[in-house]
Design a protein around this motif. Sequence first.
Motif, PDB file in Angstrom:
ATOM      1  N   ASP A 195      -7.239   0.694  -8.128  1.00 28.33           N
ATOM      2  CA  ASP A 195      -8.433   1.372  -7.633  1.00 28.33           C
ATOM      3  C   ASP A 195      -7.982   2.327  -6.529  1.00 28.33           C
ATOM      4  O   ASP A 195      -7.544   1.882  -5.459  1.00 28.33           O
ATOM      5  N   PRO A 196      -8.060   3.647  -6.733  1.00 25.39           N
ATOM      6  CA  PRO A 196      -7.484   4.591  -5.764  1.00 25.39           C
ATOM      7  C   PRO A 196      -8.190   4.596  -4.415  1.00 25.39           C
ATOM      8  O   PRO A 196      -7.640   5.109  -3.439  1.00 25.39           O
ATOM      9  N   ASP A 197      -9.395   4.028  -4.342  1.00 24.19           N
ATOM     10  CA  ASP A 197     -10.088   3.963  -3.058  1.00 24.19           C
ATOM     11  C   ASP A 197      -9.523   2.877  -2.149  1.00 24.19           C
ATOM     12  O   ASP A 197      -9.882   2.826  -0.963  1.00 24.19           O
ATOM     13  N   HIS A 198      -8.667   2.025  -2.702  1.00 19.71           N
ATOM     14  CA  HIS A 198      -8.166   0.909  -1.900  1.00 19.71           C
ATOM     15  C   HIS A 198      -6.675   0.638  -2.060  1.00 19.71           C
ATOM     16  O   HIS A 198      -6.054   0.115  -1.132  1.00 19.71           O
ATOM     17  N   ASP A 199      -6.100   0.960  -3.211  1.00 15.47           N
ATOM     18  CA  ASP A 199      -4.742   0.530  -3.503  1.00 15.47           C
ATOM     19  C   ASP A 199      -3.955   1.645  -4.187  1.00 15.47           C
ATOM     20  O   ASP A 199      -4.432   2.773  -4.286  1.00 15.47           O
ATOM     21  N   ALA A 200      -2.756   1.322  -4.663  1.00 16.88           N
ATOM     22  CA  ALA A 200      -1.905   2.256  -5.406  1.00 16.88           C
ATOM     23  C   ALA A 200      -1.187   1.467  -6.490  1.00 16.88           C
ATOM     24  O   ALA A 200      -0.905   0.275  -6.330  1.00 16.88           O
ATOM     25  N   THR A 201      -0.887   2.118  -7.595  1.00 22.20           N
ATOM     26  CA  THR A 201      -0.287   1.449  -8.744  1.00 22.20           C
ATOM     27  C   THR A 201       1.201   1.181  -8.506  1.00 22.20           C
ATOM     28  O   THR A 201       1.918   2.016  -7.960  1.00 22.20           O
ATOM     29  N   GLY A 202       1.636   0.004  -8.952  1.00 20.71           N
ATOM     30  CA  GLY A 202       3.032  -0.388  -8.813  1.00 20.71           C
ATOM     31  C   GLY A 202       3.159  -1.639  -7.970  1.00 20.71           C
ATOM     32  O   GLY A 202       2.203  -2.395  -7.792  1.00 20.71           O
ATOM     33  N   ILE A 203       4.361  -1.872  -7.446  1.00 22.30           N
ATOM     34  CA  ILE A 203       4.618  -3.066  -6.633  1.00 22.30           C
ATOM     35  C   ILE A 203       3.961  -2.888  -5.269  1.00 22.30           C
ATOM     36  O   ILE A 203       4.304  -1.980  -4.514  1.00 22.30           O
ATOM     37  N   GLY A 204       3.024  -3.766  -4.968  1.00 22.96           N
ATOM     38  CA  GLY A 204       2.286  -3.656  -3.713  1.00 22.96           C
ATOM     39  C   GLY A 204       2.531  -4.790  -2.752  1.00 22.96           C
ATOM     40  O   GLY A 204       2.181  -4.696  -1.574  1.00 22.96           O
ATOM     41  N   ARG A 205       3.138  -5.875  -3.238  1.00 20.71           N
ATOM     42  CA  ARG A 205       3.355  -7.030  -2.358  1.00 20.71           C
ATOM     43  C   ARG A 205       4.653  -7.723  -2.727  1.00 20.71           C
ATOM     44  O   ARG A 205       4.891  -8.057  -3.889  1.00 20.71           O
ATOM     45  N   VAL A 206       5.488  -7.949  -1.718  1.00 17.99           N
ATOM     46  CA  VAL A 206       6.689  -8.773  -1.830  1.00 17.99           C
ATOM     47  C   VAL A 206       6.671  -9.721  -0.642  1.00 17.99           C
ATOM     48  O   VAL A 206       6.741  -9.281   0.512  1.00 17.99           O
ATOM     49  N   LEU A 207       6.549 -11.016  -0.921  1.00 14.43           N
ATOM     50  CA  LEU A 207       6.447 -12.006   0.144  1.00 14.43           C
ATOM     51  C   LEU A 207       7.504 -13.090  -0.042  1.00 14.43           C
ATOM     52  O   LEU A 207       7.787 -13.516  -1.168  1.00 14.43           O
ATOM     53  N   PHE A 208       8.043 -13.531   1.081  1.00 17.62           N
ATOM     54  CA  PHE A 208       8.962 -14.668   1.101  1.00 17.62           C
ATOM     55  C   PHE A 208       8.302 -15.798   1.890  1.00 17.62           C
ATOM     56  O   PHE A 208       7.637 -15.553   2.896  1.00 17.62           O
ATOM     57  N   LYS A 209       8.497 -17.012   1.442  1.00 16.04           N
ATOM     58  CA  LYS A 209       7.837 -18.152   2.074  1.00 16.04           C
ATOM     59  C   LYS A 209       8.184 -18.224   3.557  1.00 16.04           C
ATOM     60  O   LYS A 209       9.340 -18.108   3.953  1.00 16.04           O
ATOM     61  N   GLY A 210       7.146 -18.369   4.361  1.00 21.38           N
ATOM     62  CA  GLY A 210       7.321 -18.491   5.802  1.00 21.38           C
ATOM     63  C   GLY A 210       7.210 -17.188   6.560  1.00 21.38           C
ATOM     64  O   GLY A 210       7.202 -17.186   7.789  1.00 21.38           O
ATOM     65  N   LEU A 211       7.107 -16.055   5.840  1.00 23.16           N
ATOM     66  CA  LEU A 211       6.966 -14.753   6.493  1.00 23.16           C
ATOM     67  C   LEU A 211       5.520 -14.278   6.418  1.00 23.16           C
ATOM     68  O   LEU A 211       4.808 -14.613   5.479  1.00 23.16           O
ATOM     69  N   PRO A 212       5.076 -13.494   7.406  1.00 28.44           N
ATOM     70  CA  PRO A 212       3.685 -13.026   7.395  1.00 28.44           C
ATOM     71  C   PRO A 212       3.420 -12.089   6.228  1.00 28.44           C
ATOM     72  O   PRO A 212       4.359 -11.488   5.676  1.00 28.44           O
ATOM     73  N   PRO A 213       2.156 -11.926   5.838  1.00 30.02           N
ATOM     74  CA  PRO A 213       1.839 -11.205   4.599  1.00 30.02           C
ATOM     75  C   PRO A 213       2.075  -9.704   4.641  1.00 30.02           C
ATOM     76  O   PRO A 213       2.069  -9.070   3.586  1.00 30.02           O
ATOM     77  N   GLY A 214       2.314  -9.112   5.794  1.00 29.97           N
ATOM     78  CA  GLY A 214       2.636  -7.691   5.855  1.00 29.97           C
ATOM     79  C   GLY A 214       4.125  -7.413   5.920  1.00 29.97           C
ATOM     80  O   GLY A 214       4.540  -6.254   6.010  1.00 29.97           O
ATOM     81  N   PHE A 215       4.958  -8.472   5.845  1.00 30.22           N
ATOM     82  CA  PHE A 215       6.402  -8.359   6.036  1.00 30.22           C
ATOM     83  C   PHE A 215       7.141  -9.071   4.921  1.00 30.22           C
ATOM     84  O   PHE A 215       6.998 -10.281   4.777  1.00 30.22           O
ATOM     85  N   PRO A 216       7.891  -8.351   4.056  1.00 26.28           N
ATOM     86  CA  PRO A 216       8.160  -6.913   4.205  1.00 26.28           C
ATOM     87  C   PRO A 216       7.019  -6.011   3.730  1.00 26.28           C
ATOM     88  O   PRO A 216       6.867  -4.914   4.236  1.00 26.28           O
ATOM     89  N   LEU A 217       6.214  -6.479   2.722  1.00 17.22           N
ATOM     90  CA  LEU A 217       5.148  -5.611   2.223  1.00 17.22           C
ATOM     91  C   LEU A 217       4.013  -6.479   1.707  1.00 17.22           C
ATOM     92  O   LEU A 217       4.224  -7.364   0.883  1.00 17.22           O
TER      93      LEU A 217
END
Length: 656
Positions: free
Chosen positions: A452-474
Amino acid sequence: MNFIISFTIFMALVAQAVSFEPNRETDMTHLDSLSPEVLPLDAWGIATYPLEGKIPGLLTQKQPDGWQPSGLDRTFYLDLMEPVIRMAASWVSESGALIDPVIGREWAQSTPRFVSSAAILLYFDRIPELQDIVFCSMTYCCTQLAAPQVLRDRSADFWMRELATAYDCLKEIAPQELVAQWKTDLARVRPESAYLCVDATHRNLERFHNWAVYSSAGESMRDSAGIGGATDFLWGNRFFEVYMAAQTHRFTTFGMYRDPADPITYDITTRLQFAAAIARGYEGPMRDKLGEVLRRGNLTMLLFVSPDGFVPFGGRSAQFNFQETIVCALSELEARRYRNADPVLAGAFKRQAHLSARAIVPWFSDCNPIRHIKNRFDPKTKHGCDTYGQYSVYSMLATSYLGLAALYADDTIAEQPTPSELGNYSLTLSPAFHKVFLCANGTYVEIDTQADPDHDATGIGRVLFKGLPPGFPLGMPFSAKPKHLFAKGTAAPVRPVALGPVWQRPDGSTDALAEWSTGVVAETTEHKVGDRVDGVSIRYRKGDTQVVEDVRIDADKVLLCWAVEIDGTPVRSVEITVPILIHDGGDHARIEQSETDLMLVFGGKTVAFRWSGMSDPRLEAVEIANRHGVYRILRLVAESGPCHLSIEAVPGKLVQ
């Protein structure tokens, strides 16, 4: 912001309340549990659940090394709520309205959400010294809702569920004269006059969406609470069945609810509303089928939340802390469903509830004042907030749902590992919600295949590692025209950005996967090692162009590769955009870059970006922002062949 509370109009009643001892003859934790049996939904035009049997299979895997129960119970929900409600009590005006401390006025359904949250705390013998404030606010809300001409511009559709919950919790605590007054006022509410998403002709009900489900659930809970109503208007379970019957076309085979544009938040929050109605006693003809929708939707939910319990990005109202509290409440109800039939699955849901509650601690307990969204900008900036997502209304929504989780908790159920903790699976949601999730070894990747272009972008939007906050790295991609607000000095990018490729077309124009929001065909293939899924390949096609995105998880490392073709001919020069966190409104990252890698240090933890076959690494000076924080773009150019990038949580740096 402090207010002096005056209770002149309550003096006689409050004097009686001083010696009042709460009576717990009504057990608010005694709930109607749903059946674990599979039920067909053919009558609603919904096909067989595509994931039948998948989760029980995942739960047979060996427990992760070092796995331990959280040790949490319903007390944790109450402990998270209580400081927030104590803070909010100081915002209550003389009339009983909750005044938002940021905007300086009452906002929408903030006050009833405060009331229900505080009422639940009182039910569990918390905040006794604040009961007079709570009674005052409850009286205010009941009076307001009974006068639709006063309330129609303040989201009345959301009020009844909160007030029915508060009424049930307070009816044996408050002076009986007040309880009778509340009941009389609430019984006067005429839904098709008071609420906005209504149609008294019942000819166009299918055009309504989540608001109608909120009001329907509230009306059913009004009925279950014995509040009543007159016979000359539609209310209670009759209202529920008329309006909910028009909502069944919005359910997918995965049990998810489709609000317009498929926002993830409005799947889970909408399902919680009719779940709450069933839990409080709805026994009508829709009960079993709605229960089956919840069975499917909540099994699906177990697969799309992260190993730390975070809700995915996707659409509006994203990254608010109330999202995880929805998961808490839904998971507590599902744990009850399976407690006898499948203790392992019941334990996985119990564990999920606790993980998602624990996920919001950094913003709820570790910030002063609390943050209602997952960043550390001053709440006055409203950074990351949708225009309707004011500080009071979404702080109170989080506490309201934590309160439901406390009511729903059965702490005799022992935790078991969740599917996302065990990992080794992927989940593709298509065409509705257009997401792919990959989870293995405590690492989690979320991909949007047609954003949905009003909120997001197509492709990989989230990479999370256990124990890290949700904005880090993405934690989420970057829309070029987002609907949310920005702190002064921060801004969206000029063009959409995700982790992925950019290239030039033969005519010299620039194209990017992140910008593909319409006309996209995406096909997903799993990579397996035996029965274990460790990766996915997504083949995107739009017009004459094809992008292949390969994502694999190897231990604590995400391995990425892209290739682009136009009319079957490989594009020789492809640029990869990699968002790099700079700060989250409070804490700042440290960056160490070389020709072949970039080390990103944030909160004492390190993530390494490493690349091969790509040259000229450039970390742009221009800063771009999403709801989580501020980033810069690392640009990597591959002059020939596929583009390879790895992202790794550096060993020994993770929070265990």
